[in-house]
Design an enzyme around this catalytic site. Structure first.
Site, PDB file in Angstrom:
ATOM      1  CE  LYS A 135      -1.435   4.715   0.446  1.00  0.00           C
ATOM      2  NZ  LYS A 135       0.098   4.620  -0.040  1.00  0.00           N
ATOM      3  NE  ARG A 149       2.877  10.825  -8.294  1.00  0.00           N
ATOM      4  CZ  ARG A 149       2.956   9.522  -7.634  1.00  0.00           C
ATOM      5  NH1 ARG A 149       2.381   9.478  -6.580  1.00  0.00           N
ATOM      6  NH2 ARG A 149       3.657   8.825  -8.089  1.00  0.00           N
ATOM      7  N   GLY A 204       6.274   4.220   1.659  1.00  0.00           N
ATOM      8  CA  GLY A 204       7.188   3.960   0.615  1.00  0.00           C
ATOM      9  C   GLY A 204       7.185   5.101  -0.497  1.00  0.00           C
ATOM     10  NE  ARG A 244       7.618  -1.356   0.545  1.00  0.00           N
ATOM     11  CZ  ARG A 244       6.593  -0.658  -0.027  1.00  0.00           C
ATOM     12  NH1 ARG A 244       5.897  -0.012   0.868  1.00  0.00           N
ATOM     13  NH2 ARG A 244       6.346  -0.805  -1.005  1.00  0.00           N
ATOM     14  CB  SER A 282       8.446   1.311  -9.770  1.00  0.00           C
ATOM     15  OG  SER A 282       8.431   2.124  -8.692  1.00  0.00           O
ATOM     16  CG  ASP A 332      -1.489  -0.311  -4.692  1.00  0.00           C
ATOM     17  OD1 ASP A 332      -0.147  -1.027  -4.800  1.00  0.00           O
ATOM     18  OD2 ASP A 332      -1.240   0.955  -4.956  1.00  0.00           O
ATOM     19  CE  LYS A 384       3.604  -2.786  -4.876  1.00  0.00           C
ATOM     20  NZ  LYS A 384       3.899  -1.440  -5.224  1.00  0.00           N
ATOM     21  NE  ARG A 436       0.142  -5.164  -0.216  1.00  0.00           N
ATOM     22  CZ  ARG A 436      -0.145  -3.846  -0.754  1.00  0.00           C
ATOM     23  NH1 ARG A 436       0.020  -3.513  -1.868  1.00  0.00           N
ATOM     24  NH2 ARG A 436      -0.193  -2.788   0.226  1.00  0.00           N
ATOM     25  NE  ARG A 484      -3.167  -0.516  -1.382  1.00  0.00           N
ATOM     26  CZ  ARG A 484      -3.678   0.819  -1.214  1.00  0.00           C
ATOM     27  NH1 ARG A 484      -5.012   0.678  -1.124  1.00  0.00           N
ATOM     28  NH2 ARG A 484      -2.962   1.958  -1.345  1.00  0.00           N
TER      29      ARG A 484
HETATM   30  C1  S3P Z   1       2.513   4.297  -5.939  1.00  0.00           C
HETATM   31  C2  S3P Z   1       3.186   3.590  -6.838  1.00  0.00           C
HETATM   32  C3  S3P Z   1       3.169   1.981  -6.593  1.00  0.00           C
HETATM   33  C4  S3P Z   1       1.820   1.657  -5.762  1.00  0.00           C
HETATM   34  C5  S3P Z   1       2.064   2.533  -4.335  1.00  0.00           C
HETATM   35  C6  S3P Z   1       2.022   3.985  -4.837  1.00  0.00           C
HETATM   36  C7  S3P Z   1       2.839   5.718  -6.092  1.00  0.00           C
HETATM   37  O1  S3P Z   1       4.335   1.650  -6.213  1.00  0.00           O
HETATM   38  O2  S3P Z   1       1.869   0.316  -5.411  1.00  0.00           O
HETATM   39  O3  S3P Z   1       1.057   1.991  -3.643  1.00  0.00           O
HETATM   40  O4  S3P Z   1       2.201   6.612  -5.492  1.00  0.00           O
HETATM   41  O5  S3P Z   1       3.654   6.257  -7.053  1.00  0.00           O
HETATM   42  P1  S3P Z   1       5.540   1.222  -7.088  1.00  0.00           P
HETATM   43  O6  S3P Z   1       5.890   2.334  -7.800  1.00  0.00           O
HETATM   44  O7  S3P Z   1       6.539   0.600  -6.273  1.00  0.00           O
HETATM   45  O8  S3P Z   1       4.957   0.262  -8.030  1.00  0.00           O
END
Ligand code: S3P
Length: 466
Positions: A51, A56, A128, A156, A201, A350, A377, A381, A426
């Site tokens: 994902k 990206r 997100g 969020r 993050s 995750d 999240k 969670r 999840r």
């Molecule tokens: C992600 C980063 C993580 C992850 C999310 C996907 C990403 O979140 O939990 O499922 O693709 O950059 P955070 O950047 O908020 O930690």
């Protein structure tokens, strides 16, 4: 009740209508009955595309000059949110559904010309990653874009992204607001910054680095612990060099991304559900092929090994700079609790719900240190894992930001339990695995949220039991 994405029968080009926002997963009051496993999980399988890498591939291709070719892209509600948004911003996306369920094709980006002013707010759905990465992508352009999301995404935190982008010269309205909807007004004169991120993050890191590709000079992001590094690995494929050490990443601007080719490997976060189900279910032995083995993502295999589980990882190749290969897992009757230190949490972030379920079956106490990020999240969670394990009769508690689980090696689950996924994909898969591997039917409320990341979850489980 069918849980497939609404157009999985489409085998050719997907058009705009296919990316319309699906019903909000968190809105569903319905419960789905999950049958116990028909037998041990055996054999080999491919899981859908990663994902994070799929988002990206879509977003970077939309930013680039020229037509990129992408294959293995995950077809899920979250990735469709990214596709829908970049289309509204002027990227041409011609992806076709492949026989294996993935999306492949061309994406022509806006390049140096920049994105067009969209007619309406961009709906990021439940994603997100879409919302936060778009904030970085929109930073250098003199347009006004309103970003919105579903009821979960609208709660969020966003100031973690808007704060560094404002230091670079971007404006957000209403000013100082923490949640979507937010209107972003980019700046054609972005300032390069050095920023100390308050949390590990990858979404925050990526937003700042993507804005930094257009700023004059070097943009540096320092983080307190190492987060996933897909952006640092993929940007050079689009002609933007990055430097990265353990806790620092940087990009030199200004640059325009150039079209590239990306092949997306399988998602280790989806694989984790199959791996943990195999570890818990007697007689199981599975292999998951062509999955990303990025060390920032497969912390769950190390955690399972430390619990004594029979799990092996074998690298066989790479997709671009992303290492890939096979994960093998076998049923393991005696598991033991372990401690996961704060600096390793980002590499399992995750997977904590499903690892918590495995910990519930282990001898002794498992501690996940400093997991406060779980509270923000798709749902809280941390609270949801504690509540679900308590429902199973397992002692689990929060102490500050630490999560404790006292396992029960002879844990039995009564028939007919009902779990609430809270619209979180999840959690939906975690509680489904709890029932499946215990040999009893359970109900999961809001189970269709699996479409966010792993629409074929139940059919893959079924395939492994044949
Ligand atoms: C992600 C980063 C993580 C992850 C999310 C996907 C990403 O979140 O939990 O499922 O693709 O950059 P955070 O950047 O908020 O930690």
């Amino acid at each position: 009740m069918s849980h497939e994405l609404n157009n999985t029968s489409i085998s050719n080009a997907l058009d705009a209508a296919d990316f319309e926002v699906a019903a909000a997963p968190c809105a569903s009051p319905e419960s789905t009955e999950i049958a116990p496993l028909a037998g041990p999980l055996r054999g080999s399988i491919h899981v859908p595309g990663d994902k994070s890498i799929s988002h990206r591939a879509v977003l970077f291709s939309a930013m680039a000059e020229g037509t990129s070719r992408v294959t293995g892209v995950l077809d899920s509600e979250d990735v469709r949110s990214s596709i829908r948004c970049v289309r509204a911003l002027g990227a041409e996306v011609s992806l076709e559904k492949q026989p294996d369920g993935s999306l492949a094709g061309g994406i022509t980006g806006w390049g140096a010309q920049g994105p067009k002013q969209p007619d309406e707010p961009l709906d990021c759905g439940n994603s997100g990653t879409t919302a936060r990465l778009l904030m970085g992508i929109l930073a250098p352009w003199d347009i006004r874009v309103t970003l919105s999301g579903d009821s979960s995404l609208s709660t969020r935190p966003m100031r973690r992204i808007t704060a560094p982008l404002m230091k670079m010269g971007v404006r957000f309205e209403p000013e100082g607001r923490e949640h979507l909807p937010l209107t972003e007004i980019g700046s054609a004169n972005l300032r390069a910054i050095e920023y100390d991120a308050p949390m590990a993050s990858a979404q925050l890191k990526t937003a700042v680095l993507l804005a930094g590709t257009y700023a004059q000079g070097t943009t540096v992001l320092n983080e307190p612990a190492r987060s996933r590094n897909h952006t640092e690995l993929m940007l050079p494929q689009y002609g933007v060099p990055t430097t990265a050490s353990d806790l620092m990443s940087s990009v030199e601007g200004p640059r325009v991304l150039q079209a590239s080719e990306v092949s997306v490997p399988g998602d280790p976060s989806s694989a984790a559900f199959l791996v943990c189900a195999a570890v818990l279910h007697p007689g199981s032995a599975i292999q998951i092929e062509n999955v990303s083995l990025n060390t920032a993502r497969i912390g769950f295999t190390r955690t399972l090994e430390r619990m004594g589980a029979q799990v092996e990882v074998a690298r066989s190749g790479s997709s671009g700079k992303e290492p890939s290969g096979m994960i093998e897992a076998c049923y393991t009757p005696h598991l033991k609790g372990c401690e996961i230190p704060a600096q390793h949490i980002a590499s399992v972030i995750d997977e904590i719900p499903i690892l918590a379920l495995v910990a519930a079956h282990a001898q002794g106490v498992t501690v996940f240190r400093q997991v406060g990020e779980l509270r923000v999240k798709e749902t809280d969670r941390l609270a949801a894992v504690v509540a679900g394990l308590e429902q199973l009769g397992v002692d689990a508690w929060e102490d500050g930001d630490d999560l404790f689980i006292e396992g029960q090696p002879d844990l039995r689950i009564p028939e007919g339990m009902e779990f609430d996924s809270k619209g979180d994909h999840r959690l939906a898969m975690t509680w489904a695995v709890a029932g499946m591997t215990a040999g009893v039917p359970v109900k999961v409320k809001g189970f269709e949220s699996v479409n966010i990341s792993y629409p074929g979850f139940l059919s893959d489980i079924e395939r492994l039991t044949q």
